[in-house]
Design a protein around this motif. Structure first.
Motif, mmCIF file in Angstrom:
data_model
loop_
_atom_site.group_PDB
_atom_site.id
_atom_site.type_symbol
_atom_site.label_atom_id
_atom_site.label_comp_id
_atom_site.label_asym_id
_atom_site.label_seq_id
_atom_site.Cartn_x
_atom_site.Cartn_y
_atom_site.Cartn_z
ATOM 1 N N GLU A 91 0.833 -1.210 0.000
ATOM 2 C CA GLU A 91 0.000 0.000 0.000
ATOM 3 C C GLU A 91 0.863 1.254 0.000
ATOM 4 O O GLU A 91 0.562 2.231 -0.695
ATOM 5 C CB GLU A 91 -0.946 -0.011 1.196
ATOM 6 C CG GLU A 91 -2.043 -1.043 1.076
ATOM 7 C CD GLU A 91 -2.848 -1.226 2.351
ATOM 8 O OE1 GLU A 91 -2.486 -0.648 3.405
ATOM 9 O OE2 GLU A 91 -3.853 -1.972 2.305
ATOM 10 N N ALA A 92 1.948 1.245 0.755
ATOM 11 C CA ALA A 92 2.865 2.394 0.791
ATOM 12 C C ALA A 92 3.551 2.578 -0.558
ATOM 13 O O ALA A 92 3.726 3.701 -1.034
ATOM 14 C CB ALA A 92 3.901 2.214 1.895
ATOM 15 N N ARG A 93 3.935 1.477 -1.212
ATOM 16 C CA ARG A 93 4.560 1.560 -2.529
ATOM 17 C C ARG A 93 3.588 2.159 -3.544
ATOM 18 O O ARG A 93 3.939 3.043 -4.315
ATOM 19 C CB ARG A 93 5.013 0.174 -3.010
ATOM 20 C CG ARG A 93 5.876 0.245 -4.279
ATOM 21 C CD ARG A 93 6.049 -1.117 -4.931
ATOM 22 N NE ARG A 93 4.817 -1.584 -5.528
ATOM 23 C CZ ARG A 93 4.282 -1.110 -6.661
ATOM 24 N NH1 ARG A 93 4.882 -0.155 -7.333
ATOM 25 N NH2 ARG A 93 3.152 -1.591 -7.130
ATOM 26 N N GLN A 147 1.660 6.746 -6.895
ATOM 27 C CA GLN A 147 0.653 7.764 -7.205
ATOM 28 C C GLN A 147 1.185 9.174 -6.946
ATOM 29 O O GLN A 147 0.900 10.100 -7.713
ATOM 30 C CB GLN A 147 -0.634 7.507 -6.415
ATOM 31 C CG GLN A 147 -1.373 6.274 -6.886
ATOM 32 C CD GLN A 147 -1.648 6.267 -8.382
ATOM 33 O OE1 GLN A 147 -2.122 7.248 -8.960
ATOM 34 N NE2 GLN A 147 -1.329 5.150 -9.023
ATOM 35 N N ALA A 148 1.974 9.341 -5.901
ATOM 36 C CA ALA A 148 2.568 10.648 -5.621
ATOM 37 C C ALA A 148 3.559 11.045 -6.720
ATOM 38 O O ALA A 148 3.643 12.217 -7.098
ATOM 39 C CB ALA A 148 3.261 10.639 -4.256
ATOM 40 N N VAL A 149 4.295 10.068 -7.250
ATOM 41 C CA VAL A 149 5.211 10.331 -8.369
ATOM 42 C C VAL A 149 4.412 10.807 -9.580
ATOM 43 O O VAL A 149 4.766 11.798 -10.226
ATOM 44 C CB VAL A 149 6.037 9.070 -8.711
ATOM 45 C CG1 VAL A 149 6.688 9.176 -10.088
ATOM 46 C CG2 VAL A 149 7.095 8.823 -7.649
ATOM 47 N N VAL A 150 3.316 10.125 -9.885
ATOM 48 C CA VAL A 150 2.480 10.494 -11.031
ATOM 49 C C VAL A 150 1.943 11.915 -10.861
ATOM 50 O O VAL A 150 2.020 12.736 -11.790
ATOM 51 C CB VAL A 150 1.329 9.477 -11.211
ATOM 52 C CG1 VAL A 150 0.320 9.966 -12.242
ATOM 53 C CG2 VAL A 150 1.890 8.113 -11.597
ATOM 54 N N VAL A 151 1.421 12.223 -9.688
ATOM 55 C CA VAL A 151 0.878 13.563 -9.434
ATOM 56 C C VAL A 151 1.976 14.619 -9.584
ATOM 57 O O VAL A 151 1.772 15.660 -10.206
ATOM 58 C CB VAL A 151 0.221 13.634 -8.038
ATOM 59 C CG1 VAL A 151 -0.094 15.066 -7.639
ATOM 60 C CG2 VAL A 151 -1.038 12.780 -8.009
ATOM 61 N N ALA A 152 3.150 14.345 -9.033
ATOM 62 C CA ALA A 152 4.249 15.303 -9.113
ATOM 63 C C ALA A 152 4.669 15.535 -10.559
ATOM 64 O O ALA A 152 4.843 16.690 -10.994
ATOM 65 C CB ALA A 152 5.440 14.813 -8.285
ATOM 66 N N LEU A 153 4.814 14.461 -11.322
ATOM 67 C CA LEU A 153 5.212 14.615 -12.722
ATOM 68 C C LEU A 153 4.156 15.376 -13.516
ATOM 69 O O LEU A 153 4.485 16.253 -14.313
ATOM 70 C CB LEU A 153 5.470 13.244 -13.355
ATOM 71 C CG LEU A 153 6.700 12.501 -12.851
ATOM 72 C CD1 LEU A 153 6.710 11.075 -13.384
ATOM 73 C CD2 LEU A 153 7.980 13.236 -13.223
ATOM 74 N N ARG A 154 2.906 15.049 -13.289
ATOM 75 C CA ARG A 154 1.819 15.740 -14.015
ATOM 76 C C ARG A 154 1.708 17.206 -13.627
ATOM 77 O O ARG A 154 1.227 18.020 -14.412
ATOM 78 C CB ARG A 154 0.498 15.026 -13.780
ATOM 79 C CG ARG A 154 0.415 13.737 -14.556
ATOM 80 C CD ARG A 154 -0.970 13.144 -14.538
ATOM 81 N NE ARG A 154 -1.001 11.973 -15.405
ATOM 82 C CZ ARG A 154 -1.712 10.893 -15.163
ATOM 83 N NH1 ARG A 154 -2.469 10.830 -14.078
ATOM 84 N NH2 ARG A 154 -1.687 9.879 -15.991
ATOM 85 N N SER A 155 2.155 17.541 -12.432
ATOM 86 C CA SER A 155 2.075 18.941 -12.004
ATOM 87 C C SER A 155 3.306 19.742 -12.434
ATOM 88 O O SER A 155 3.414 20.921 -12.125
ATOM 89 C CB SER A 155 1.879 19.036 -10.492
ATOM 90 O OG SER A 155 3.054 18.642 -9.816
ATOM 91 N N GLY A 156 4.226 19.080 -13.134
ATOM 92 C CA GLY A 156 5.374 19.798 -13.681
ATOM 93 C C GLY A 156 6.663 19.707 -12.897
ATOM 94 O O GLY A 156 7.638 20.371 -13.224
#
Length: 78
Positions: A23-25, A30-39
């Motif tokens: 679950e932590a992984r 998901q945090a990586v995806v959000v960060a990349l999508r936010s620039g």
């Protein structure tokens, strides 16, 4: 027999925490995806995540995030 008991206990602990680790992984992915999508720059994402640069690139591709544009070329000195 103490060695076998220690191994059995370690295995039980491992199995108890396996779900939490997964679950932590997934939350980190998901945090990586959000960060990349936010620039956020991939190098900064990699530095702040538990993943290698290659794995961050893989996560990005799996989520349809295009590669970052190449940076400026370095001037060459002759």
């Amino acid at each position: 027999m103490d060695t076998v008991n220690a191994l059995a206990e370690a295995t039980r602990r491992y199995r108890r925490t396996e779900k939490a680790h997964e679950e932590a992984r997934e939350a980190a992915v998901q945090a990586v995806v959000v960060a990349l999508r936010s620039g956020v720059r991939p190098t900064d994402v990699t530095a702040a995540s538990p993943f290698t640069a290659a794995y961050v690139r893989r996560i990005a591709r799996e989520h349809g995030i295009a590669p970052a544009a190449p940076g400026p070329k370095r001037a060459t000195t002759d």
